[in-house]
Design a protein around this motif. Sequence first.
Motif, PDB file in Angstrom:
ATOM      1  N   GLY A 116      -4.439  15.523  12.941  1.00  0.00           N
ATOM      2  CA  GLY A 116      -3.843  15.730  14.249  1.00  0.00           C
ATOM      3  C   GLY A 116      -3.442  14.457  14.969  1.00  0.00           C
ATOM      4  N   HIS A 117      -3.512  13.326  14.273  1.00  0.00           N
ATOM      5  CA  HIS A 117      -3.151  12.049  14.884  1.00  0.00           C
ATOM      6  C   HIS A 117      -1.884  11.493  14.236  1.00  0.00           C
ATOM      7  CE1 HIS A 117      -6.863  11.848  17.160  1.00  0.00           C
ATOM      8  NE2 HIS A 117      -7.528  12.178  16.064  1.00  0.00           N
ATOM      9  N   ARG A 118      -1.124  10.749  15.001  1.00  0.00           N
ATOM     10  CA  ARG A 118       0.161  10.211  14.563  1.00  0.00           C
ATOM     11  C   ARG A 118      -0.042   8.874  13.854  1.00  0.00           C
ATOM     12  NH1 ARG A 118       4.763   7.982  18.624  1.00  0.00           N
ATOM     13  NH2 ARG A 118       6.539   7.918  17.202  1.00  0.00           N
ATOM     14  N   VAL A 119       0.481   8.762  12.639  1.00  0.00           N
ATOM     15  CA  VAL A 119       0.394   7.533  11.849  1.00  0.00           C
ATOM     16  C   VAL A 119       1.818   7.017  11.649  1.00  0.00           C
ATOM     17  CG1 VAL A 119      -0.392   6.468   9.705  1.00  0.00           C
ATOM     18  CG2 VAL A 119      -1.668   8.394  10.682  1.00  0.00           C
TER      19      VAL A 119
ATOM     20  N   GLN B 155       0.812  -1.199   0.000  1.00  0.00           N
ATOM     21  CA  GLN B 155       0.000   0.000   0.000  1.00  0.00           C
ATOM     22  C   GLN B 155       0.859   1.267   0.000  1.00  0.00           C
ATOM     23  OE1 GLN B 155      -3.639   0.183   0.027  1.00  0.00           O
ATOM     24  NE2 GLN B 155      -3.086  -1.844  -0.773  1.00  0.00           N
ATOM     25  N   ASP B 156       0.274   2.348  -0.489  1.00  0.00           N
ATOM     26  CA  ASP B 156       0.880   3.670  -0.353  1.00  0.00           C
ATOM     27  C   ASP B 156       0.519   4.173   1.042  1.00  0.00           C
ATOM     28  OD1 ASP B 156       1.670   6.292  -0.379  1.00  0.00           O
ATOM     29  OD2 ASP B 156       0.540   6.859  -2.167  1.00  0.00           O
TER      30      ASP B 156
ATOM     31  N   ALA C 148      -4.318   6.586   5.492  1.00  0.00           N
ATOM     32  CA  ALA C 148      -5.128   7.186   6.556  1.00  0.00           C
ATOM     33  C   ALA C 148      -6.351   7.898   5.978  1.00  0.00           C
ATOM     34  CB  ALA C 148      -4.287   8.155   7.379  1.00  0.00           C
ATOM     35  N   GLU C 149      -6.153   8.628   4.888  1.00  0.00           N
ATOM     36  CA  GLU C 149      -7.275   9.324   4.249  1.00  0.00           C
ATOM     37  C   GLU C 149      -8.248   8.335   3.634  1.00  0.00           C
ATOM     38  OE1 GLU C 149      -8.125  12.829   0.929  1.00  0.00           O
ATOM     39  OE2 GLU C 149      -6.099  12.034   1.208  1.00  0.00           O
ATOM     40  N   ARG C 150      -7.718   7.294   2.974  1.00  0.00           N
ATOM     41  CA  ARG C 150      -8.580   6.307   2.319  1.00  0.00           C
ATOM     42  C   ARG C 150      -9.428   5.535   3.327  1.00  0.00           C
ATOM     43  NH1 ARG C 150      -5.341   2.486   0.139  1.00  0.00           N
ATOM     44  NH2 ARG C 150      -3.328   3.487   0.531  1.00  0.00           N
ATOM     45  N   MET C 151      -8.876   5.292   4.502  1.00  0.00           N
ATOM     46  CA  MET C 151      -9.602   4.538   5.528  1.00  0.00           C
ATOM     47  C   MET C 151     -10.426   5.451   6.439  1.00  0.00           C
ATOM     48  SD  MET C 151      -6.737   1.689   6.597  1.00  0.00           S
ATOM     49  CE  MET C 151      -7.864   0.890   7.756  1.00  0.00           C
ATOM     50  N   ASN C 152     -10.243   6.773   6.286  1.00  0.00           N
ATOM     51  CA  ASN C 152     -10.982   7.756   7.083  1.00  0.00           C
ATOM     52  C   ASN C 152     -10.709   7.575   8.583  1.00  0.00           C
ATOM     53  OD1 ASN C 152     -12.747   9.983   7.320  1.00  0.00           O
ATOM     54  ND2 ASN C 152     -14.431   8.628   7.925  1.00  0.00           N
ATOM     55  N   ILE C 153      -9.436   7.427   8.940  1.00  0.00           N
ATOM     56  CA  ILE C 153      -9.111   7.201  10.345  1.00  0.00           C
ATOM     57  C   ILE C 153      -9.174   8.511  11.127  1.00  0.00           C
ATOM     58  CG2 ILE C 153      -7.649   5.251   9.677  1.00  0.00           C
ATOM     59  CD1 ILE C 153      -5.239   6.884  10.584  1.00  0.00           C
TER      60      ILE C 153
ATOM     61  N   GLU D  49       8.358   5.398   8.285  1.00  0.00           N
ATOM     62  CA  GLU D  49       8.038   6.814   8.188  1.00  0.00           C
ATOM     63  C   GLU D  49       6.793   7.090   8.999  1.00  0.00           C
ATOM     64  OE1 GLU D  49       6.388   8.279   4.399  1.00  0.00           O
ATOM     65  OE2 GLU D  49       6.629   6.231   3.645  1.00  0.00           O
ATOM     66  N   GLU D  50       6.633   8.332   9.404  1.00  0.00           N
ATOM     67  CA  GLU D  50       5.426   8.701  10.140  1.00  0.00           C
ATOM     68  C   GLU D  50       4.964  10.083   9.695  1.00  0.00           C
ATOM     69  OE1 GLU D  50       6.215  10.503  14.364  1.00  0.00           O
ATOM     70  OE2 GLU D  50       7.346   8.630  14.223  1.00  0.00           O
ATOM     71  N   TYR D  51       3.672  10.323   9.878  1.00  0.00           N
ATOM     72  CA  TYR D  51       3.102  11.606   9.524  1.00  0.00           C
ATOM     73  C   TYR D  51       1.863  11.849  10.369  1.00  0.00           C
ATOM     74  CZ  TYR D  51      -0.071   8.733   6.614  1.00  0.00           C
ATOM     75  OH  TYR D  51      -0.969   7.802   6.165  1.00  0.00           O
ATOM     76  N   GLU D  52       1.324  13.038  10.289  1.00  0.00           N
ATOM     77  CA  GLU D  52       0.108  13.381  11.020  1.00  0.00           C
ATOM     78  C   GLU D  52      -1.073  13.433  10.062  1.00  0.00           C
ATOM     79  OE1 GLU D  52       0.020  16.731  13.555  1.00  0.00           O
ATOM     80  OE2 GLU D  52       1.530  15.946  14.945  1.00  0.00           O
TER      81      GLU D  52
END
Length: 261
Positions: free
Chosen positions: A45-48, A12-13, A18-23, A39-42
């Motif tokens: 406002g949540h940490r992925v 997966q990309d 996160a956007e595709r799953m609407n978390i 890698e990590e990103y927000e």
Amino acid sequence: MSIQMLISAVNQDVRTIAERMNIETDAIVINQCGCFGYEEYEYRGHRVCCYSLKERGVGLSRNNALMRAEKEICLFSDEDVIYEEGYAGRIEEAFEKHRDTDIILFNVKVALARRTYWNAEEKQVRWYNYGRYPAYSIAARTEALHRANVNFSLLFGGGAKYSNGEDSLFLRDCLKAGLKLMASPAVIGEERERESTWFHGYNEKFFRDRGVLYHFLYGKMAVPFSVRFLLAHKAEMCVKIGWKQAYRLMKAGIKEGRGKV
């Protein structure tokens, strides 16, 4: 109450998952993709936190996520589940209401042909009714899972030697460890239809693998549970392979599970 999703994914990309799953919570993504990386990103406002791993197997990927889980509640998930707005609040509300419960199984909508369960009301989950729930229905108190030292089987599930069943074995181990399970009628998301990574029809492998699974699930009761399973699903499953042949295949799988092949 903090919630962290534990997402098992394949090729997966991770930057868009996160956007595709609407978390709407923190998340750990284990991406089985043939390379190693982090890698990590927000998002909102949540940490992925995203881990790329070469190893394959859904059980292994869930274990990799579980051992890194650090929030109060963890929610097992797959890449093909899209979550409803407000799902985090429904999970939090259920755990607040049932403070003595360690694991709650929530509703996720799927196509009717793939549905193995639906919680119409709240109920306790015990040894006789735990076998229908997929991993993506499971939310748990993280500390309770770590304290019980439960893990997903590496023998069963997508990418493993035997087909599905790692989720049922996990819930069995939770019950054996003394954890309290219940089912909730709250709906948290919907599964996107896609081609299965493990199901290729009701063929010989399906029934043999099911026999191996039933050995691990039911022990000495594996044979009568096999009969019950085949009679209950004969019209749907035993078209190309008759139920008597399917029964012989399941018995062979039970024998294989015992290590007597």
